[in-house]
Design an enzyme around this catalytic site. Structure first.
Site, PDB file in Angstrom:
ATOM      1  N   LYS A  72     -25.184  -0.130 -22.948  1.00 24.56           N
ATOM      2  CA  LYS A  72     -26.580   0.303 -22.869  1.00 24.56           C
ATOM      3  C   LYS A  72     -27.421  -0.824 -23.449  1.00 24.56           C
ATOM      4  O   LYS A  72     -28.159  -0.654 -24.431  1.00 24.56           O
ATOM      5  CB  LYS A  72     -26.737   1.639 -23.628  1.00 24.56           C
ATOM      6  CG  LYS A  72     -28.087   2.314 -23.477  1.00 24.56           C
ATOM      7  CD  LYS A  72     -28.351   2.867 -22.093  1.00 24.56           C
ATOM      8  CE  LYS A  72     -29.784   3.380 -21.990  1.00 24.56           C
ATOM      9  NZ  LYS A  72     -30.167   3.730 -20.605  1.00 24.56           N
ATOM     10  N   ASP A 129     -15.452   8.116 -23.968  1.00 27.15           N
ATOM     11  CA  ASP A 129     -15.099   9.537 -24.093  1.00 27.15           C
ATOM     12  C   ASP A 129     -15.770  10.327 -22.961  1.00 27.15           C
ATOM     13  O   ASP A 129     -15.124  11.111 -22.262  1.00 27.15           O
ATOM     14  CB  ASP A 129     -15.578  10.060 -25.456  1.00 27.15           C
ATOM     15  CG  ASP A 129     -15.259  11.535 -25.646  1.00 27.15           C
ATOM     16  OD1 ASP A 129     -14.137  11.938 -25.288  1.00 27.15           O
ATOM     17  OD2 ASP A 129     -16.125  12.275 -26.152  1.00 27.15           O
ATOM     18  N   ASP A 142     -14.009  11.831 -19.108  1.00 29.48           N
ATOM     19  CA  ASP A 142     -14.014  13.232 -18.647  1.00 29.48           C
ATOM     20  C   ASP A 142     -14.569  13.317 -17.226  1.00 29.48           C
ATOM     21  O   ASP A 142     -14.056  14.055 -16.383  1.00 29.48           O
ATOM     22  CB  ASP A 142     -14.881  14.114 -19.559  1.00 29.48           C
ATOM     23  CG  ASP A 142     -14.075  14.797 -20.663  1.00 29.48           C
ATOM     24  OD1 ASP A 142     -13.018  14.252 -21.030  1.00 29.48           O
ATOM     25  OD2 ASP A 142     -14.498  15.868 -21.147  1.00 29.48           O
ATOM     26  N   ASP A 153     -25.743   4.828 -18.018  1.00 23.64           N
ATOM     27  CA  ASP A 153     -26.333   5.910 -17.214  1.00 23.64           C
ATOM     28  C   ASP A 153     -26.084   5.657 -15.730  1.00 23.64           C
ATOM     29  O   ASP A 153     -25.729   6.569 -14.972  1.00 23.64           O
ATOM     30  CB  ASP A 153     -27.829   6.099 -17.528  1.00 23.64           C
ATOM     31  CG  ASP A 153     -28.615   4.795 -17.570  1.00 23.64           C
ATOM     32  OD1 ASP A 153     -28.006   3.709 -17.499  1.00 23.64           O
ATOM     33  OD2 ASP A 153     -29.860   4.862 -17.682  1.00 23.64           O
ATOM     34  N   TYR A 200     -18.022   6.887 -33.515  1.00 23.17           N
ATOM     35  CA  TYR A 200     -17.008   7.756 -34.107  1.00 23.17           C
ATOM     36  C   TYR A 200     -16.694   7.394 -35.547  1.00 23.17           C
ATOM     37  O   TYR A 200     -16.244   8.247 -36.310  1.00 23.17           O
ATOM     38  CB  TYR A 200     -15.709   7.679 -33.290  1.00 23.17           C
ATOM     39  CG  TYR A 200     -15.672   8.563 -32.084  1.00 23.17           C
ATOM     40  CD1 TYR A 200     -16.589   8.416 -31.059  1.00 23.17           C
ATOM     41  CD2 TYR A 200     -14.697   9.545 -31.966  1.00 23.17           C
ATOM     42  CE1 TYR A 200     -16.543   9.209 -29.939  1.00 23.17           C
ATOM     43  CE2 TYR A 200     -14.644  10.351 -30.849  1.00 23.17           C
ATOM     44  CZ  TYR A 200     -15.559  10.190 -29.837  1.00 23.17           C
ATOM     45  OH  TYR A 200     -15.504  10.981 -28.729  1.00 23.17           O
TER      46      TYR A 200
END
Ligand code: IPM
Ligand code: MG
Length: 364
Positions: free
Chosen positions: A195, A251, A255, A227, A146
């Site tokens: 990751k 983020d 969700d 993942d 970001y």
């Protein structure tokens, strides 16, 4: 106690959900003998319309002077709103990112809980939803993709764009410390999501998280690839307690977590710096398609206000009163459209305003 709160109604459903939340907070203040002063500021599209920029220096100053900030949502329809014709740094979202950065709100706490009453709204198979879940995602909020350098260039006639994912060890350490501190008050388990099989930033994340873990011998730290985490959240959400992760992963995963909790309209969040100051907002967006129709679910914002009482004001009893009122409304069968199950005759569908009234009435 005097509570000096800056509020940002923002765009879309923001003004509606903030209004209902103020109602609930005012009820708490009246019952428990507190004095709340709300000062509204503009941010996002609402600020662009008036000032031409998504956040003014005066608005930042007003937020800085408050004890805490309550926010609704910002942004509009990216396809149709004129705000998205502006250059990226003048669009609504840029205001929120700037405010997070200026106020150093590096720790974003997003609890995702499956309420018994909402098990029917959970899209997972019943053998999974029956186990329930109660996790908190600790998302790093002022670094990573970001805030890394970005550019769009034309190279030999080819359009090319780059975003950079950067973290230094101090940024990782301070968010990891937050996660371990919170884990000490919960099940003493941290799952750090990265990751590390591909990214250098994730490998540093892992190393620093392990260093921090040495200061918390009672807490078990495990690592999970992002993942795999996305998959485990729908396969076995009950296994998660404290989830620690970087900005972009957080983020996306938050969700997903909100959806399995029944609706994105249920998930609150707190964005904290290293003092008592915080910005409290629902995890969901501005839902421009339903804005102004009294259809929004104000519960995520109301629950964010409960987090505000806990984290910024140490008013645990008052926060618990709000949470209990929300649970009571749900067990009394009231639902906004997003959590309503058609065909269940024990449920009553209500709008945003009525939901706010129902919660306020149950604060005791
Ligand atoms: C969130 C939102 C924001 C983010 C947007 C509005 C910039 O999706 O708070 O999760 O990506 O952080
Ligand atoms: Mg988001």
């Amino acid at each position: 106690m005097n509570l000096n709160i800056t509020s940002i109604p923002g765009d879309g459903i923001g003004p509606e959900i903030v209004n209902e939340t103020k109602k609930v907070l005012n009820k708490v203040a009246a019952l428990y003998g507190h004095e709340i002063v709300f000062t509204d500021i503009l941010m996002g599209g609402a600020s662009i319309d008036v000032h031409g920029v998504p956040l003014t220096a005066e608005a930042v100053q007003a937020a800085r002077q408050a004890d805490a900030v309550l926010m609704g949502s910002i942004g509009g329809d990216t396809k149709t709103s004129p705000w998205y014709q502006l250059e990226p740094k003048l669009r609504p979202e840029a205001g929120l990112l700037q405010l997070r950065k200026e106020l150093n709100l590096f720790a974003n706490l997003r609890p995702a809980v499956l309420y018994d009453e909402l098990k029917d709204a959970c899209p997972l198979k019943t053998e999974i939803s029956n186990l329930g879940f109660d996790m908190i995602i600790i998302r790093e909020l002022t670094g990573g993709l970001y805030f890394g350098e970005r550019k769009t260039v034309l190279e030999n006639g080819i359009r090319k764009a780059a975003d950079t994912l950067v973290y230094d060890e101090n940024e990782i350490r301070r968010i990891a410390v937050k996660a371990f501190e919170i884990a000490m008050k919960r099940k003493k388990e941290v799952i750090s999501v990265d990751k590390a099989n591909v990214l250098d930033s994730s490998r540093l994340w892992r190393t620093v998280t392990e260093e921090v873990a040495r200061d918390y011998p009672e807490v078990t730290l495990s690592h999970m690839l992002v993942d795999n985490c996305a998959m485990q959240l729908v396969k076995a959400p009950a296994r998660f307690d404290v989830v620690l992760t970087e900005n972009m992963f957080g983020d996306i995963l938050s969700d997903e977590a909100s959806m399995i909790a029944g609706s994105i309209g249920m998930l609150p969040s707190a964005s904290l710096n290293d003092t008592k100051f915080g910005l409290y907002e629902p995890s969901h967006g501005s839902a421009p398609d339903i804005a102004g129709f009294d259809l929004a679910n104000p519960l995520a914002t109301i629950l964010s206000a409960a987090m505000m009482l806990t984290y910024s004001f140490d008013l645990d009893k008052e926060a618990a009163a709000i949470e209990a009122a929300v649970k009571q409304v749900l067990s009394d069968g009231y639902r906004t459209g997003d959590i309503f199950s058609p065909g269940d005759s024990s449920l009553t569908k209500v709008g945003c305003r009525e939901m706010g009234d129902l919660v306020a009435a149950r604060v005791v």
